[in-house]
Every structure is written in structure tokens, then in C-alpha cells.
Design a protein around this motif. Structure first.
Motif, mmCIF file in Angstrom:
data_model
loop_
_atom_site.group_PDB
_atom_site.id
_atom_site.type_symbol
_atom_site.label_atom_id
_atom_site.label_comp_id
_atom_site.label_asym_id
_atom_site.label_seq_id
_atom_site.Cartn_x
_atom_site.Cartn_y
_atom_site.Cartn_z
ATOM 1 N N GLY A 168 -36.162 0.459 -39.388
ATOM 2 C CA GLY A 168 -35.491 1.746 -39.326
ATOM 3 C C GLY A 168 -35.793 2.593 -40.542
ATOM 4 O O GLY A 168 -34.969 3.400 -40.979
ATOM 5 N N VAL A 169 -36.994 2.412 -41.101
ATOM 6 C CA VAL A 169 -37.458 3.180 -42.257
ATOM 7 C C VAL A 169 -38.319 4.334 -41.752
ATOM 8 O O VAL A 169 -39.216 4.113 -40.935
ATOM 9 N N PRO A 170 -38.080 5.564 -42.203
ATOM 10 C CA PRO A 170 -38.910 6.690 -41.753
ATOM 11 C C PRO A 170 -40.370 6.492 -42.153
ATOM 12 O O PRO A 170 -40.682 6.365 -43.341
ATOM 13 N N TYR A 171 -41.270 6.511 -41.167
ATOM 14 C CA TYR A 171 -42.672 6.279 -41.472
ATOM 15 C C TYR A 171 -43.266 7.391 -42.319
ATOM 16 O O TYR A 171 -44.235 7.178 -43.056
ATOM 17 N N GLU A 172 -42.673 8.578 -42.250
ATOM 18 C CA GLU A 172 -43.192 9.671 -43.069
ATOM 19 C C GLU A 172 -43.084 9.394 -44.563
ATOM 20 O O GLU A 172 -43.703 10.073 -45.390
ATOM 21 N N GLY A 217 -28.258 2.542 -36.329
ATOM 22 C CA GLY A 217 -29.224 2.674 -35.252
ATOM 23 C C GLY A 217 -29.537 1.315 -34.665
ATOM 24 O O GLY A 217 -28.860 0.320 -34.952
ATOM 25 N N ASP A 218 -30.589 1.263 -33.849
ATOM 26 C CA ASP A 218 -31.011 0.007 -33.235
ATOM 27 C C ASP A 218 -32.177 -0.547 -34.049
ATOM 28 O O ASP A 218 -33.338 -0.522 -33.628
ATOM 29 N N ASP A 219 -31.878 -1.040 -35.246
ATOM 30 C CA ASP A 219 -32.925 -1.506 -36.146
ATOM 31 C C ASP A 219 -32.360 -2.597 -37.038
ATOM 32 O O ASP A 219 -31.152 -2.866 -37.049
ATOM 33 N N LEU A 220 -33.254 -3.220 -37.806
ATOM 34 C CA LEU A 220 -32.873 -4.376 -38.608
ATOM 35 C C LEU A 220 -31.960 -4.009 -39.761
ATOM 36 O O LEU A 220 -31.017 -4.746 -40.081
ATOM 37 N N LEU A 221 -32.189 -2.879 -40.410
ATOM 38 C CA LEU A 221 -31.295 -2.476 -41.493
ATOM 39 C C LEU A 221 -29.882 -2.227 -40.972
ATOM 40 O O LEU A 221 -28.900 -2.579 -41.632
ATOM 41 N N SER A 222 -29.768 -1.658 -39.795
ATOM 42 C CA SER A 222 -28.443 -1.432 -39.216
ATOM 43 C C SER A 222 -27.739 -2.745 -38.910
ATOM 44 O O SER A 222 -26.516 -2.864 -39.060
ATOM 45 N N LEU A 224 -28.068 -5.407 -40.664
ATOM 46 C CA LEU A 224 -27.579 -5.888 -41.947
ATOM 47 C C LEU A 224 -26.314 -5.150 -42.362
ATOM 48 O O LEU A 224 -25.452 -5.715 -43.049
ATOM 49 N N CYS A 225 -26.191 -3.907 -41.944
ATOM 50 C CA CYS A 225 -24.971 -3.149 -42.247
ATOM 51 C C CYS A 225 -23.748 -3.782 -41.585
ATOM 52 O O CYS A 225 -22.643 -3.746 -42.144
ATOM 53 N N VAL A 226 -23.939 -4.379 -40.419
ATOM 54 C CA VAL A 226 -22.833 -5.100 -39.768
ATOM 55 C C VAL A 226 -22.396 -6.263 -40.645
ATOM 56 O O VAL A 226 -21.197 -6.556 -40.771
ATOM 57 N N ARG A 227 -23.353 -6.926 -41.289
ATOM 58 C CA ARG A 227 -23.042 -8.035 -42.204
ATOM 59 C C ARG A 227 -22.293 -7.534 -43.434
ATOM 60 O O ARG A 227 -21.430 -8.221 -43.967
ATOM 61 N N ILE A 228 -22.638 -6.352 -43.896
ATOM 62 C CA ILE A 228 -21.916 -5.772 -45.031
ATOM 63 C C ILE A 228 -20.462 -5.528 -44.653
ATOM 64 O O ILE A 228 -19.526 -5.870 -45.399
ATOM 65 N N GLU A 229 -20.252 -4.951 -43.493
ATOM 66 C CA GLU A 229 -18.898 -4.622 -43.055
ATOM 67 C C GLU A 229 -18.051 -5.863 -42.816
ATOM 68 O O GLU A 229 -16.824 -5.837 -42.972
ATOM 69 N N SER A 230 -18.708 -6.976 -42.477
ATOM 70 C CA SER A 230 -17.972 -8.218 -42.257
ATOM 71 C C SER A 230 -17.730 -8.992 -43.551
ATOM 72 O O SER A 230 -17.034 -10.011 -43.545
ATOM 73 N N GLY A 231 -18.329 -8.527 -44.642
ATOM 74 C CA GLY A 231 -18.156 -9.199 -45.925
ATOM 75 C C GLY A 231 -19.152 -10.308 -46.189
ATOM 76 O O GLY A 231 -19.066 -10.990 -47.206
ATOM 77 N N GLU A 232 -20.129 -10.513 -45.287
ATOM 78 C CA GLU A 232 -21.128 -11.572 -45.473
ATOM 79 C C GLU A 232 -22.228 -11.172 -46.452
ATOM 80 O O GLU A 232 -22.962 -12.021 -46.950
ATOM 81 N N GLN A 237 -27.464 -6.581 -51.749
ATOM 82 C CA GLN A 237 -28.222 -7.649 -51.110
ATOM 83 C C GLN A 237 -28.985 -7.124 -49.899
ATOM 84 O O GLN A 237 -30.144 -7.492 -49.677
ATOM 85 N N ALA A 238 -28.354 -6.256 -49.126
ATOM 86 C CA ALA A 238 -29.031 -5.682 -47.960
ATOM 87 C C ALA A 238 -30.233 -4.857 -48.382
ATOM 88 O O ALA A 238 -31.298 -4.915 -47.757
ATOM 89 N N ALA A 239 -30.085 -4.092 -49.467
ATOM 90 C CA ALA A 239 -31.191 -3.263 -49.943
ATOM 91 C C ALA A 239 -32.362 -4.118 -50.418
ATOM 92 O O ALA A 239 -33.523 -3.822 -50.122
ATOM 93 N N THR A 240 -32.072 -5.192 -51.162
ATOM 94 C CA THR A 240 -33.165 -6.036 -51.662
ATOM 95 C C THR A 240 -33.818 -6.830 -50.533
ATOM 96 O O THR A 240 -35.032 -7.096 -50.577
ATOM 97 N N MET A 241 -33.049 -7.180 -49.505
ATOM 98 C CA MET A 241 -33.675 -7.786 -48.331
ATOM 99 C C MET A 241 -34.599 -6.780 -47.658
ATOM 100 O O MET A 241 -35.688 -7.134 -47.181
#
Length: 412
Positions: A168-172, A217-222, A224-232, A237-241
Motif C-alpha cells: 500500500g505504498v504509492p509507487y510514485e 485499505g486492502d494492503d499489508l500495511l493496513s 499491520l494497523c489492525v495489530r496496532i489497534e489490538s495492542g500486538e 514496529q509497524a513502520a520498521t516492518m
């Protein structure tokens, strides 16, 4: 009478320096000095930064065993870790590449959060999209000027676009993340330059994570955001992943595309087998052989022993550094007969281009699929493809920890 297992100090009074430089006379193979390490047996001490003597592991069986041994740590902050840069500057140049630099169980916990995106089933579902990308970039190549740089026109953009869409990274923004990724894997950049590049990417990914926390969105970073919201997971950590996946997802595959293309252009008979086949199995075997033969991770996978380990008549002591040389394991004649001969019909699946054990490359199914698509597409669509310059004029990446080409001028 019992024998005493050998230690680095007891093996040889003349310990070779490491790493030896690659040779421009054999740009597709380990240098003669590197190959000579195997003559000492499957393990031999080498002299690295500050006079340290880590073990270089050259044997295929020994590497496979050690890569799966939990008594070896990947954490680069441990004393004795065989740093690829001068330890006096290691802190200034250190980068946080998420779970790649962690031991279990934290490594396994974080890795599981992304591994599902790289299963064979998920990756195969992406094959038609990658095929469309390959055809589009070949179309643009054919419509553009000649000669063209295959690195910039095809090898680098396709894997960059693939991993951008997955994350989910902008290719531009590809010029930004490609430039900073190049600095991170450079062997000649200063520690400060590597750190600055990592800081740039981490800040960029952190900002993206922040946006996806608000508008997922429908992507891998999003995901990981679900994991952030759950406290996992923390936002950092999400940014470095994200940095790890973005860098690893395009840098290594891009180098395999360009280097493999150049190698096959030197072996027209082997190239023709890929170009003319309708059998996917032939292409799969060809990709495995190219991965074995080229071994672009060419400065070793590095570990520190947590406990004494006895292997192949030697004792790796707790605290010893270990460098596992995949490029030599992949040319072990006991596993690969005539290892210096490129043979895309051989069964090369035992290669260790992606490592082994719990730290094997999480993205290997994606890399394999991309290579299986791109090589035959390129050679079928442009059957007269050829390099403009001889090997001595092509800029190989002797200055990077991931081997490849800076540029590949081609015409047709």
C-alpha cells in the motif's frame, strides 16, 4: 585416545582476511580467494574487523544445520557478532530491520504477522497481475530509445511496483525509496549515510502507517494497523516492518533480474531453453539454478554462538562469530555436481539462496514467481536482446552487500 575439537586459534596459523574482494575476471562466481576457503574444510576461521576471527562456514550440510540451530543468534548487538562494517562505527550505521535482527520467540511472533501475505497460494493469485506488469514494461522498453538500461527500464521498476501494491505504498514515491534502499545496502556508504537513509524510510513508512490507521485499505500495511489497534504491535514496529518488506521486496529481486539476464545472454543455449519452452516446470528449474549459481547475498549470513557447538570436528565456542557463506554452499560439489557449470535442467532446489531454518527469506515465494514471469517474457518478447558492452565495461555491484548490476545497457 580422544581428540580435542578444534577452535579458531588452533586450526591454522595463517588465517585469511575476510571478505576477499570479488574478481572482475569471474563476475558471476565467488572470487578465487573466496573459493579457496573451502579448501580448508567446511569450517575455517577468517580474520575480520579488529583482528577478530569468526568462523566462515563453507559446507552445504554444515550451513543447513547451523541455519536451523537456535544456539546461533542473529542479534547484531551481541558481543562477538561478525559485523559487516567496522564495529567502531557499527552503532552509527546500525539500522532496525525489524524481525530480521531478532531471535525467537519475538522474531517468530512478528514474522507471523506478515508471512500470510507471502504464501504460495497468495502469491500465485498475483501472477496474472505481475504478467501484465511485465508485458507493459516490455512494451515501454520496445517503444523507447535504444540502447536502454534494463535495470532502470524493467529490472528495478517491476519488483518495486509489486511490493508497493502489496504494502500500500504509492509507487510514485519509488525514486525516494529506491535511493534510500540503495544507501542501506551499500558497502561503501558511511555509517552516517546508512543511518540517514534508514531514518528517511522509517519516517516515510511511519507517516503512511498513520494515514492507514485513519483510512485503512486492502494492503499489508493496513493489516499491520489492525495489530496496532489490538495492542500486538507498536506504530514504530509497524513502520520498521514496512522498511524491511519494502527494501527486501524490490532490492534483491531487481538484482536477480538484471544479473540473471546478463548471465543468460552469455549462455545462449541455456537462454533458448527458457525462451522456447511451454513447460512451466522448465522455467521453475531454470530459476532455481540461477538462484543457486548467482547467490546474490554474497557477504554471508552472520550469527553469534550462544553456546558451544560441535560440528564437523570443530568447536564453535559461545561468543564466537559465524559467517555462513551461501555462495560457497551453493557450489558444494558434494551436492551440486560440476557446480561451476550453469545447467538450468539440473535439480538445484537444495540451494540456500534464501537461507534456511526459521530465518529463511519470508518473501521467497514472491521472488520466485516474479523471476518465473519476467525471464521468459523478456526473452520471448525480445528474442534479439543483447548487451551493448562486454563484461569488463558493465558496472557490477562490487560495492554493495547485495550483488547485482548498477546498469545493464541493452539493445535488440
Amino acid at each position: 585416545m580422544t581428540s580435542t575439537p578444534a577452535t579458531p586459534e588452533a586450526v591454522s596459523p595463517e588465517i585469511p582476511d575476510f571478505p576477499p574482494p570479488r574478481s572482475s575476471e569471474c563476475p558471476f562466481a565467488p572470487s578465487p580467494e573466496m573459493r579457496a576457503l573451502s579448501a580448508h574444510g567446511p569450517l575455517t576461521p577468517v580474520r575480520s574487523w579488529g583482528g577478530s576471527t569468526p568462523w566462515a562456514v563453507t559446507g552445504h550440510a554444515e550451513q543447513k544445520a547451523l541455519l536451523s540451530d537456535a544456539r546461533l543468534s542473529v542479534e547484531f548487538t551481541r558481543p562477538g557478532f561478525p559485523s559487516p562494517v567496522d564495529p567502531a562505527h557499527a552503532h552509527a550505521g546500525s539500522t532496525d530491520l525489524s524481525f530480521v535482527g531478532m531471535d525467537d520467540p519475538e522474531h517468530a511472533r512478528l514474522r507471523r504477522m506478515v508471512s500470510g501475505a507471502f504464501t504460495i497460494k497468495r502469491v500465485e493469485a498475483m501472477r496474472p497481475r505481475v504478467q501484465k506488469m511485465a508485458d507493459d514494461f516490455v512494451d515501454a522498453l520496445l517503444d523507447g530509445p535504444k540502447p536502454a538500461d534494463l535495470v532502470q527500464s524493467l529490472a528495478l521498476p517491476i519488483p518495486s511496483l509489486v511490493i508497493s501494491e502489496m504494502l500500500g505504498v504509492p509507487y510514485e514515491d519509488h525514486e525516494f525509496f529506491q535511493t534510500n534502499s540503495k544507501a542501506i545496502v551499500s558497502a561503501v556508504a558511511t555509517p552516517q549515510e546508512r543511518q540517514a537513509a534508514h531514518t528517511n524510510l522509517a519516517a516515510y513508512l511511519d507517516e503512511l502507517v498513520g494515514r492507514k490507521l485513519v483510512e485503512p485499505g486492502d494492503d499489508l500495511l493496513s493489516s499491520l494497523c489492525v495489530r496496532i489497534e489490538s495492542g500486538e504491535l507498536t506504530r514504530r514496529q509497524a513502520a520498521t516492518m514496512g522498511v524491511l518488506l519494502l527494501l527486501g521486496g524490490h532490492e534483491t529481486t531487481a538484482n536477480m533480474i538484471s544479473l540473471g539476464t546478463l548471465l543468460l545472454l552469455q549462455h545462449p543455449g541455456q537462454l533458448a531453453l527458457i525462451r522456447d519452452t511451454d513447460d512451466p516446470a522448465v522455467v521453475r528449474d531454470a530459476v532455481e539454478e540461477l538462484l543457486r549459481y548467482l547467490s546474490i547475498v554474497h557477504l554471508g549470513r552472520r550469527r553469534t554462538a550462544l553456546e558451544d557447538i560441535e560440528i564437523a570436528g570443530h568447536t564453535i565456542r559461545a561468543g564466537d562469530g559465524v559467517i555462513l557463506l551461501g555462495e560457497l554452499a551453493n557450489r558444494d560439489p558434494s551436492v551440486f555436481p560440476e557446480p561451476d557449470r550453469l545447467d538450468i535442467t539440473r535439480d538445484a532446489r537444495q540451494h540456500q539462496a534464501f537461507g534456511a531454518g526459521s530465518h529463511h527469506c519470508v518473501g521467497q515465494p514472491l521472488a520466485r514467481m516474479e523471476l518465473q514471469v519476467i525471464y521468459p517474457t523478456l526473452f520471448r518478447r525480445i528474442p534479439t536482446l543483447r548487451a551493448v558492452e562486454g563484461l569488463d565495461a558493465i558496472p557490477f555491484k562490487y560495492d554493495a552487500v547485495i550483488y547485482g548490476l548498477h546498469a545493464l545497457p541493452v539493445t535488440w
